[in-house]
Design an enzyme around this catalytic site. Structure first.
Site, PDB file in Angstrom:
ATOM      1  N   ARG A  82       3.468 -42.209  34.466  1.00 21.85           N
ATOM      2  CA  ARG A  82       3.509 -41.814  33.359  1.00 21.85           C
ATOM      3  C   ARG A  82       4.554 -42.306  32.730  1.00 21.85           C
ATOM      4  O   ARG A  82       5.738 -42.372  32.971  1.00 21.85           O
ATOM      5  CB  ARG A  82       3.029 -40.324  33.231  1.00 21.85           C
ATOM      6  N   LYS A 101      -3.474 -30.494  27.686  1.00 19.77           N
ATOM      7  CA  LYS A 101      -4.772 -30.316  28.634  1.00 19.77           C
ATOM      8  C   LYS A 101      -4.763 -28.517  28.855  1.00 19.77           C
ATOM      9  O   LYS A 101      -6.459 -28.936  28.285  1.00 19.77           O
ATOM     10  CB  LYS A 101      -4.521 -30.391  30.055  1.00 19.77           C
ATOM     11  N   CYS A 148      -9.035 -44.834  31.909  1.00 18.51           N
ATOM     12  CA  CYS A 148     -10.035 -45.638  31.278  1.00 18.51           C
ATOM     13  C   CYS A 148      -9.711 -46.508  29.815  1.00 18.51           C
ATOM     14  O   CYS A 148     -10.945 -46.745  29.390  1.00 18.51           O
ATOM     15  CB  CYS A 148     -11.417 -44.951  31.306  1.00 18.51           C
ATOM     16  N   TYR A 182       3.555 -32.088  38.463  1.00 15.87           N
ATOM     17  CA  TYR A 182       3.680 -33.153  37.652  1.00 15.87           C
ATOM     18  C   TYR A 182       2.312 -32.308  35.566  1.00 15.87           C
ATOM     19  O   TYR A 182       2.867 -31.206  35.658  1.00 15.87           O
ATOM     20  CB  TYR A 182       2.245 -32.926  37.683  1.00 15.87           C
ATOM     21  N   ASP A 234      -5.301 -39.370  22.770  1.00 15.57           N
ATOM     22  CA  ASP A 234      -5.565 -37.957  23.528  1.00 15.57           C
ATOM     23  C   ASP A 234      -6.809 -36.926  23.702  1.00 15.57           C
ATOM     24  O   ASP A 234      -7.348 -36.540  23.673  1.00 15.57           O
ATOM     25  CB  ASP A 234      -4.467 -38.439  24.423  1.00 15.57           C
ATOM     26  N   ARG A 255      -2.396 -34.399  37.869  1.00 13.64           N
ATOM     27  CA  ARG A 255      -3.773 -33.094  38.315  1.00 13.64           C
ATOM     28  C   ARG A 255      -4.324 -32.809  38.970  1.00 13.64           C
ATOM     29  O   ARG A 255      -5.482 -33.570  39.827  1.00 13.64           O
ATOM     30  CB  ARG A 255      -4.778 -33.297  36.752  1.00 13.64           C
ATOM     31  N   SER A 301     -10.031 -40.153  31.279  1.00 12.66           N
ATOM     32  CA  SER A 301      -7.959 -40.384  31.987  1.00 12.66           C
ATOM     33  C   SER A 301      -8.311 -41.603  31.979  1.00 12.66           C
ATOM     34  O   SER A 301      -9.526 -42.085  33.530  1.00 12.66           O
ATOM     35  CB  SER A 301      -7.373 -39.475  32.173  1.00 12.66           C
ATOM     36  N   HIS A 348     -11.447 -34.447  24.655  1.00  8.77           N
ATOM     37  CA  HIS A 348     -10.811 -35.490  24.622  1.00  8.77           C
ATOM     38  C   HIS A 348     -10.912 -36.730  24.306  1.00  8.77           C
ATOM     39  O   HIS A 348     -11.337 -37.969  25.129  1.00  8.77           O
ATOM     40  CB  HIS A 348     -10.937 -35.072  25.759  1.00  8.77           C
TER      41      HIS A 348
END
Length: 653
Positions: free
Chosen positions: A437, A277, A321, A268, A346, A138, A319, A297
Site C-alpha cells: 500500500r 473501514k 478493483c 496492518y 474510497d 484485512r 477493494s 464504499h
C-alpha cells in the site's frame, strides 16, 4: 499503574533505557542509511535483520512541548484514564498533528526500525514500513459486529455478544502497553464545516498508526475544537494495541450501539487505522441508517465537459478493483477539453438535500494498492506518491528507492523484498506484496477537485456499481430505475483479490461492495437504500460496469485505465438524456455506435462481445442471485425479490 497518576512525559523504565542504549550502540556500528545513497552489504543485512523487532513498540520520551495536547472534554479524559488503567502504558502521548510532532515521531520510527527513510532525491520525505508477514491484509474472519442480538448484525457479519467480547478484549488489553507509549489521536472524518463530519479519538501503541492517521484524517486541534467540552457530544472511541501481532489474538471488533471500536493483534492499515473501514463504513453505516444518511464504499469523481458542464459520479467497486485508477482517470487525447477530478477514492458519505444526494469524502488521504500502479495505469496516483508518502510492504532498491511489480521501467537488478530478503528478477517470489500500500495526502493529487472540502458536499448525478468479472457482465449497462439499481448493487459480484485474506480469484457476491463493511443486518441495509429512494425527487441514475471481461483467448477485451473515459462519457450522456441505448433484459445497453470509440485500438468484434449478453450465462447468474438471496435467510426485502423475478421474466420474453 492504577495506584499512581500517569505522567504525560515519564522517563523510560531502566529496562527500556537499556534496550535503547543497546539499539544505539548497534546503530553506531552501521552503515549510513539508504537516504544517503546506495547502501553497502551491511546496510542490506541491517534492513533484513531488523524487519521485525523483538520489542514491538518501545516507549518514546518526547521533549517538552510534544505529546502534551490534552483536550478539555472531561468525557475524553476519563475514557483515556480508564484505558490507561487497563493497559498500563509507560506514558501517554497526546497527539496534536503538528509538523514538529510529526518530525519527532518520524525520527523515533526510524530509530526503532518501524520505518526506513527512503532516498530524499528519489522519493522526498517518504518512508517504507514492513508489516509482519502474518499481517498483510484485512482479516474478515476476525472482524466482528458486536450488537445485543445476532439478528442486528445479520447473516453477513461475524457476531459476538458485546459483554462477552468486551470481557475477552479487556483481558487481552490488561497490561498490554507496559513499556510502551499510549498515543491518543484526535481526528475528524469529513470536511471541517460539514454537518456529516464525525469526531473520533483513537488510542494506539503504534507509531505507524499515528503517522498514517495524520495522513488519512484531519488530525489534532481541528477535532478537539469540533468536539468542544460538551460531555454528551457524539464521538467515536477507538482502542488499538499491537499486542504481539499474533494471529491467535487478532480481533477487530465494532460496538455500534456504543460508537466504539477495539482492534488488537494487528499492525496492518485496514485493521488498525480505525478511522477508515471501521468508523467510516462499519460504524458509519450504522449511524447513517439511524440518522438518515448514507455511508458507502464509493469513490467520488467530477467530470467536466469542454463546454463547462460538470457532473459528479459515485462508484462502488470492491477493494483492488480499480477505484483509485477510476477516481484519478486521465482522459485519452481524443477527449481533449474533458477534465476528470477526484473528490475521493474510497468512501462517500451522502446526505439528501433538495431531493438530491450530495456526497463528501470523509478522508484526508489515499490508502491505495501499489502493485500495477504506473504512469500508464494511473499517472495522477504516481504523481501523488512521488513525495511525502508512507509505503507499506513494497520492495526497497539498493539506492533507496521503492519498487513493485507493474511499476514503470525495468525491474532493478537487485532489491530487498517486502519481507526484508534479497530479491532479483530471477526470484520466484514477488518483490512487493500483492496488497502492498501507499498512504499519501489527498492534496498531493494534481487532479484534486476544487470542492473537495465543500461541507455541503457535491451533487451526485450517477452511481456506478462494478466488480471484477471475467464473463457474463457486459462493459456497461444502466438500471431501469432506482429499485432496479439497488438490485444491481445487491447482487453485484467480483473475483476476490489480495486485499483480504483467503483464496484469490473466486467469485463472491459483494453487495454495493459493502459485504465486509456493513455494520448491521444486510437486509436492513438494502431497506435503507429503498427508503432513501422514497425521499429522492431527483435520484442519481444507476449503472453497472465491468472492465475485466475476457475473451475466449483469456485476454481482457477492454483496455481499461484512461479509456474508461469512453464509458464515463456515455454515462454522462445518459444523465443529460442525450446518449443512445438499447433496451435489454438486464437494463439499458449502449450499442457500439453509442460509445465514443474514436482512436481506440480495439477490434470491433471485441467491442460487440464485451457489450453482449449470453443468455445461458445469465441463467446461471440468475440462479446465483437466487442462491445468494436464499443464503441470507429471509432478510432480503420483498422489493428486491420481485426485482429478481421480473429479471427472470424479461429473459423469457
Amino acid at each position: 499503574m492504577a495506584a499512581r497518576k500517569i505522567s504525560w512525559r515519564s522517563a523510560r523504565t531502566s529496562e527500556n533505557y537499556a534496550f535503547a542504549q543497546s539499539q544505539d550502540r548497534q546503530r553506531s556500528r552501521r552503515e549510513p542509511s539508504v537516504a544517503d545513497g546506495k547502501p553497502e552489504g551491511g546496510e542490506r543485512e541491517r534492513v533484513k535483520q531488523s524487519t521485525f523487532m523483538k520489542d514491538i513498540a518501545p516507549a518514546v520520551s518526547p521533549p517538552a512541548g510534544i505529546g502534551e495536547a490534552k483536550p478539555a472534554n472531561q468525557a475524553v479524559l476519563d475514557w483515556v484514564q480508564d484505558v490507561a488503567k487497563l493497559t498500563q502504558p509507560e506514558n501517554i502521548f497526546w497527539c496534536d498533528g503538528s509538523e514538529r510532532e510529526n518530525d519527532y515521531l518520524l525520527g523515533e520510527a526510524c530509530r526503532q526500525d518501524v520505518l526506513i527513510k527512503l532516498n530524499d532525491k528519489k522519493v522526498p520525505r517518504s518512508y517504507l514500513h514492513r508489516s509482519n508477514p502474518n499481517d498483510v491484509a484485512r482479516v474478515e474472519q476476525f472482524t466482528f459486529i458486536c450488537t445485543p442480538t445476532k439478528k442486528e448484525a445479520g447473516p453477513t457479519n461475524n457476531w459476538s455478544d458485546p459483554r462477552e467480547m468486551y470481557t475477552k478484549l479487556h483481558e487481552m488489553l490488561k497490561g498490554a502497553m507496559r513499556g510502551r507509549t499510549m498515543f491518543v489521536i484526535p481526528y475528524i472524518m469529513g470536511p471541517p464545516d460539514s454537518p456529516l463530519t464525525k469526531v473520533g479519538f483513537e488510542i494506539t501503541d503504534s507509531i505507524y498508526v499515528v503517522l498514517s492517521m495524520r495522513i488519512m484524517t484531519r488530525m489534532g486541534d481541528v477535532a478537539v475544537k469540533r468536539l468542544g467540552d460538551d460531555q454528551t457530544a457524539e464521538w467515536n472511541r477507538g482502542v488499538h494495541s499491537l499486542l504481539d501481532v499474533g494471529p491467535a489474538r487478532r480481533f477487530i471488533c465494532h460496538f455500534p450501539q456504543d460508537n466504539a471500536i477495539i482492534s488488537v493483534g494487528s499492525g496492518y492499515g485496514g485493521n488498525v487505522l480505525l478511522s477508515k473501514k471501521c468508523l467510516a463504513l462499519r460504524i458509519g453505516s450504522y449511524l447513517a441508517r439511524k440518522q438518515g444518511w448514507m455511508a458507502e464504499h464509493m469513490l467520488i469523481l467530477g467530470v467536466e465537459s469542454p463546454g463547462g458542464r460538470k457532473h459528479y459520479v459515485a462508484a462502488a467497486f470492491p477493494s483492488a478493483c480499480g477505484k483509485t485508477n477510476f477516481a484519478m482517470l486521465i482522459p485519452p487525447k481524443h477527449f481533449k477539453g474533458w477534465k476528470v477530478t477526484t473528490v475521493g477514492d474510497d468512501i462517500a458519505w451522502m446526505q439528501i438535500r433538495d431531493g438530491r444526494l450530495y456526497a463528501v469524502n470523509p478522508e484526508n488521504g489515499y490508502f491505495g494498492v501499489v502493485p500495477g500502479t504506473s504512469y500508464k495505469s494511473n499517472p495522477n496516483a504516481m504523481k501523488s506518491i512521488e513525495h511525502d508518502t508512507l509505503y507499506t510492504n513494497v520492495a526497497l532498491t539498493d539506492d533507496g528507492d521503492v519498487w513493485w511489480e507493474g511499476k514503470d521501467g525495468a525491474p532493478p537488478a537487485h532489491a530487498t523484498d517486502w519481507r526484508g530478503n534479497d530479491w532479483t528478477p530471477d526470484s520466484k517470489k514477488k518483490a512487493a506484496h500483492p496488497n502492498s500500500r501507499f498512504a499519501t495526502p489527498m492534496f498531493n493529487n494534481p487532479a484534486l477537485d476544487v470542492d473537495v472540502e465543500k461541507g455541503e458536499g457535491v451533487p451526485i448525478s450517477a452511481i456506478i456499481f462494478g466488480g471484477r468479472r471475467s464473463d457474463t457482465m457486459p462493459l456497461v449497462f444502466q438500471a431501469f430505475d432506482w429499485k432496479h439499481g439497488i438490485y444491481l448493487g445487491a447482487t453485484m459480484a467480483s473475483e476476490t483479490t489480495a486485499a483480504a485474506t483467503g483464496a484469490v480469484g473466486q467469485v463472491r457476491r459483494d453487495p454495493m461492495a459493502m459485504l465486509p463493511f456493513c455494520g448491521y443486518n444486510i437486509g436492513d441495509y438494502f431497506q435503507h437504500w429503498i427508503d432513501i429512494g422514497k425521499r429522492l425527487t431527483n435520484p442519481p441514475l444507476i449503472f453497472h460496469v465491468n472492465w475485466f471481461r475476457k475473451g475466449l483467448d483469456g485476454q481482457f477485451l477492454w483496455p481499461g485505465f484512461g479509456d474508461n473515459m469512453r464509458v464515463l462519457k456515455w454515462i454522462i450522456d445518459r444523465c443529460e438524456q442525450t446518449g443512445g441505448a438499447v433496451k435489454s433484459p438486464i437494463g439499458w445497453l449502449p450499442s457500439p455506435h453509442d460509445l465514443d470509440l474514436a482512436e481506440l485500438d480495439v477490434a470491433h468484434k471485441s467491442v460487440v462481445e464485451i457489450l453482449g449478453i449470453d443468455h445461458e450465462e445469465w441463467q446461471k447468474e440468475l440462479a446465483a442471485h437466487e442462491k445468494f438471496f436464499d443464503s441470507l435467510g429471509g432478510v432480503v426485502p420483498d422489493e428486491l425479490v420481485r426485482q429478481r423475478e421480473q429479471l427472470a421474466e424479461r429473459f423469457k420474453q
